[in-house]
Write a protein that holds these residues in place. Structure first.
Motif, PDB file in Angstrom:
ATOM      1  N   VAL A 171       0.844  -1.197   0.000  1.00  4.81           N
ATOM      2  CA  VAL A 171       0.000   0.000   0.000  1.00  4.81           C
ATOM      3  C   VAL A 171       0.881   1.250   0.000  1.00  4.81           C
ATOM      4  O   VAL A 171       0.586   2.242  -0.681  1.00  4.81           O
ATOM      5  N   GLN A 172       1.976   1.188   0.745  1.00  3.52           N
ATOM      6  CA  GLN A 172       2.911   2.315   0.811  1.00  3.52           C
ATOM      7  C   GLN A 172       3.741   2.452  -0.466  1.00  3.52           C
ATOM      8  O   GLN A 172       4.134   3.557  -0.842  1.00  3.52           O
ATOM      9  N   GLN A 173       4.027   1.313  -1.107  1.00  4.22           N
ATOM     10  CA  GLN A 173       4.884   1.322  -2.291  1.00  4.22           C
ATOM     11  C   GLN A 173       4.230   0.497  -3.404  1.00  4.22           C
ATOM     12  O   GLN A 173       4.462  -0.711  -3.518  1.00  4.22           O
ATOM     13  N   PRO A 174       3.421   1.143  -4.256  1.00 10.55           N
ATOM     14  CA  PRO A 174       2.673   0.414  -5.296  1.00 10.55           C
ATOM     15  C   PRO A 174       3.549  -0.269  -6.335  1.00 10.55           C
ATOM     16  O   PRO A 174       3.030  -1.071  -7.122  1.00 10.55           O
ATOM     17  N   ASP A 175       4.855   0.016  -6.363  1.00 12.42           N
ATOM     18  CA  ASP A 175       5.694  -0.642  -7.360  1.00 12.42           C
ATOM     19  C   ASP A 175       5.725  -2.156  -7.164  1.00 12.42           C
ATOM     20  O   ASP A 175       6.029  -2.896  -8.106  1.00 12.42           O
ATOM     21  N   PHE A 176       5.366  -2.631  -5.966  1.00 11.25           N
ATOM     22  CA  PHE A 176       5.250  -4.075  -5.766  1.00 11.25           C
ATOM     23  C   PHE A 176       4.112  -4.648  -6.617  1.00 11.25           C
ATOM     24  O   PHE A 176       4.215  -5.758  -7.142  1.00 11.25           O
ATOM     25  N   LEU A 177       3.022  -3.907  -6.745  1.00 11.50           N
ATOM     26  CA  LEU A 177       1.904  -4.348  -7.577  1.00 11.50           C
ATOM     27  C   LEU A 177       2.304  -4.342  -9.050  1.00 11.50           C
ATOM     28  O   LEU A 177       1.900  -5.233  -9.810  1.00 11.50           O
ATOM     29  N   TYR A 178       3.098  -3.353  -9.450  1.00  7.97           N
ATOM     30  CA  TYR A 178       3.578  -3.320 -10.835  1.00  7.97           C
ATOM     31  C   TYR A 178       4.464  -4.533 -11.110  1.00  7.97           C
ATOM     32  O   TYR A 178       4.395  -5.122 -12.204  1.00  7.97           O
ATOM     33  N   ALA A 179       5.290  -4.906 -10.143  1.00 12.74           N
ATOM     34  CA  ALA A 179       6.156  -6.079 -10.306  1.00 12.74           C
ATOM     35  C   ALA A 179       5.324  -7.343 -10.491  1.00 12.74           C
ATOM     36  O   ALA A 179       5.669  -8.215 -11.301  1.00 12.74           O
ATOM     37  N   ILE A 180       4.216  -7.446  -9.754  1.00 11.00           N
ATOM     38  CA  ILE A 180       3.326  -8.599  -9.900  1.00 11.00           C
ATOM     39  C   ILE A 180       2.743  -8.648 -11.303  1.00 11.00           C
ATOM     40  O   ILE A 180       2.730  -9.707 -11.953  1.00 11.00           O
ATOM     41  N   LEU A 181       2.244  -7.519 -11.791  1.00 11.55           N
ATOM     42  CA  LEU A 181       1.634  -7.472 -13.117  1.00 11.55           C
ATOM     43  C   LEU A 181       2.636  -7.837 -14.205  1.00 11.55           C
ATOM     44  O   LEU A 181       2.334  -8.637 -15.096  1.00 11.55           O
ATOM     45  N   VAL A 182       3.842  -7.268 -14.120  1.00 13.16           N
ATOM     46  CA  VAL A 182       4.860  -7.552 -15.134  1.00 13.16           C
ATOM     47  C   VAL A 182       5.247  -9.029 -15.113  1.00 13.16           C
ATOM     48  O   VAL A 182       5.328  -9.686 -16.165  1.00 13.16           O
ATOM     49  N   ALA A 183       5.469  -9.579 -13.914  1.00 15.12           N
ATOM     50  CA  ALA A 183       5.852 -10.990 -13.805  1.00 15.12           C
ATOM     51  C   ALA A 183       4.740 -11.894 -14.322  1.00 15.12           C
ATOM     52  O   ALA A 183       5.014 -12.885 -15.018  1.00 15.12           O
ATOM     53  N   ALA A 184       3.484 -11.569 -13.999  1.00 14.91           N
ATOM     54  CA  ALA A 184       2.355 -12.393 -14.454  1.00 14.91           C
ATOM     55  C   ALA A 184       2.216 -12.342 -15.968  1.00 14.91           C
ATOM     56  O   ALA A 184       2.011 -13.379 -16.622  1.00 14.91           O
ATOM     57  N   ILE A 185       2.336 -11.159 -16.545  1.00 19.12           N
ATOM     58  CA  ILE A 185       2.180 -11.016 -18.002  1.00 19.12           C
ATOM     59  C   ILE A 185       3.277 -11.764 -18.744  1.00 19.12           C
ATOM     60  O   ILE A 185       3.016 -12.487 -19.719  1.00 19.12           O
ATOM     61  N   ILE A 186       4.519 -11.624 -18.279  1.00 14.68           N
ATOM     62  CA  ILE A 186       5.630 -12.329 -18.931  1.00 14.68           C
ATOM     63  C   ILE A 186       5.436 -13.839 -18.839  1.00 14.68           C
ATOM     64  O   ILE A 186       5.659 -14.579 -19.813  1.00 14.68           O
ATOM     65  N   THR A 187       4.994 -14.321 -17.680  1.00 11.30           N
ATOM     66  CA  THR A 187       4.764 -15.761 -17.509  1.00 11.30           C
ATOM     67  C   THR A 187       3.628 -16.247 -18.401  1.00 11.30           C
ATOM     68  O   THR A 187       3.721 -17.332 -19.006  1.00 11.30           O
ATOM     69  N   ILE A 188       2.555 -15.459 -18.507  1.00 14.23           N
ATOM     70  CA  ILE A 188       1.438 -15.826 -19.382  1.00 14.23           C
ATOM     71  C   ILE A 188       1.900 -15.947 -20.830  1.00 14.23           C
ATOM     72  O   ILE A 188       1.558 -16.912 -21.538  1.00 14.23           O
ATOM     73  N   LEU A 189       2.671 -14.961 -21.293  1.00 13.70           N
ATOM     74  CA  LEU A 189       3.165 -14.992 -22.672  1.00 13.70           C
ATOM     75  C   LEU A 189       4.040 -16.219 -22.908  1.00 13.70           C
ATOM     76  O   LEU A 189       3.953 -16.880 -23.949  1.00 13.70           O
ATOM     77  N   TRP A 190       4.877 -16.527 -21.927  1.00 15.73           N
ATOM     78  CA  TRP A 190       5.742 -17.700 -22.053  1.00 15.73           C
ATOM     79  C   TRP A 190       4.932 -18.984 -22.117  1.00 15.73           C
ATOM     80  O   TRP A 190       5.203 -19.883 -22.930  1.00 15.73           O
ATOM     81  N   LEU A 191       3.899 -19.078 -21.293  1.00 11.46           N
ATOM     82  CA  LEU A 191       3.058 -20.273 -21.286  1.00 11.46           C
ATOM     83  C   LEU A 191       2.255 -20.410 -22.575  1.00 11.46           C
ATOM     84  O   LEU A 191       2.023 -21.525 -23.058  1.00 11.46           O
ATOM     85  N   ARG A 192       1.838 -19.278 -23.144  1.00 12.77           N
ATOM     86  CA  ARG A 192       1.087 -19.328 -24.405  1.00 12.77           C
ATOM     87  C   ARG A 192       1.959 -19.810 -25.552  1.00 12.77           C
ATOM     88  O   ARG A 192       1.469 -20.391 -26.520  1.00 12.77           O
TER      89      ARG A 192
END
Length: 204
Positions: free
Chosen positions: A60-81
Motif C-alpha cells: 500500500v505504501q509502495q505500489p511498485d510491488f503491484l507493478y512487479a506482480i503485473l509484469v511478472a504475471a504477463i511475462i509468464t502468461i506470454l511464455w506459457l502461451r
C-alpha cells in the motif's frame, strides 16, 4: 543498503507472482483469476507480517510491488502461451526462490522493529510460506507447507543461519546472502531428494 533491500524485495514478489501464475495456468483460470492468484501468492505473507507487527502494509505504501506482480504475471502468461506446457518443476523452483527471499526479508523487517531473534524467525517463516499456503488453498491443493518434504523448516534453518552470522559480527549483506542461500539450497535439496522430518513412523 536500503536501496538493494528494496530491489531484493521486488524480486521476491516477482518470483512468487510467477509461481502463482503457473498454478493459475494449471487450474485453467481466466485473466482475473491469474492476477488474483499471482497477487495473493506474492504479497500474502508480507501483508500478514505487517499487520501482526502493526506496520503500514508494504504494498500500500509502495505500489511498485503491484507493478512487479503485473509484469511478472504477463511475462509468464506470454511464455506459457508459447510453450503450452505446465512446468511443475519450475513452479517448485520459483516457489523455493520466493521463500528464500521473503524469509530473510521478513526476518530483517521484524528485527528492525525491535523484536527478538525468535519472533523475527517466526515472522520470516510466516512471510515466506503464507502466500504459497493461500495459493494452494484457493486452488484446492494440499499446501506445500503441509506436505512431507522440508518447507517451513528450510525457513527456520535459513533464519538461524542469518541470526547466527549477525551475532558473530558478519556484515548485513553477507549474512543475508548466507541466510537466503541456506534456505534455498535446503529447499531445493528437499525437492530433489525428498528430504523430510519423520514424525509418525510405522503408521498406516
Amino acid at each position: 543498503m536500503s536501496h538493494w533491500l528494496h530491489w531484493i524485495d521486488l524480486l521476491g514478489v516477482a518470483v512468487f507472482a510467477i509461481s502463482g501464475t503457473l498454478m493459475a495456468y494449471r487450474k485453467h483460470m481466466d485473466g482475473f483469476g491469474v492476477i488474483v492468484l499471482a497477487s495473493v501468492t506474492a504479497i500474502g505473507g508480507g501483508t500478514l507480517r505487517d499487520m501482526i507487527l502493526d506496520l503500514p502494509v508494504f504494498w500500500v505504501q509502495q505500489p511498485d510491488f503491484l507493478y512487479a506482480i503485473l509484469v511478472a504475471a504477463i511475462i509468464t502468461i506470454l511464455w506459457l502461451r508459447i510453450t503450452h506446457k505446465f512446468p511443475y518443476q519450475t513452479l517448485l523452483i520459483a516457489d523455493a526462490i520466493g521463500i528464500a527471499f521473503f524469509n530473510i526479508m521478513g526476518l530483517q523487517k521484524a528485527l528492525d522493529q525491535g523484536t527478538g531473534p525468535f519472533i523475527a524467525i517466526v515472522m520470516g517463516t510466516m512471510t515466506g510460506v503464507f502466500g504459497g499456503l493461500i495459493r494452494d488453498v484457493i486452488c484446492r491443493e494440499i499446501p506445500l507447507v503441509l506436505k512431507g518434504e522440508l518447507y517451513a523448516t528450510t525457513c527456520i534453518v535459513g533464519g538461524l543461519l542469518y541470526v547466527s552470522a549477525m551475532s558473530l559480527g558478519v556484515p548485513d549483506l553477507p549474512a543475508m546472502i548466507l541466510g537466503m542461500a541456506g534456505t534455498l539450497l535446503l529447499r531445493l535439496g528437499a525437492i530433489r531428494w525428498h528430504w523430510q522430518l519423520p514424525v509418525f513412523q510405522g503408521s498406516h
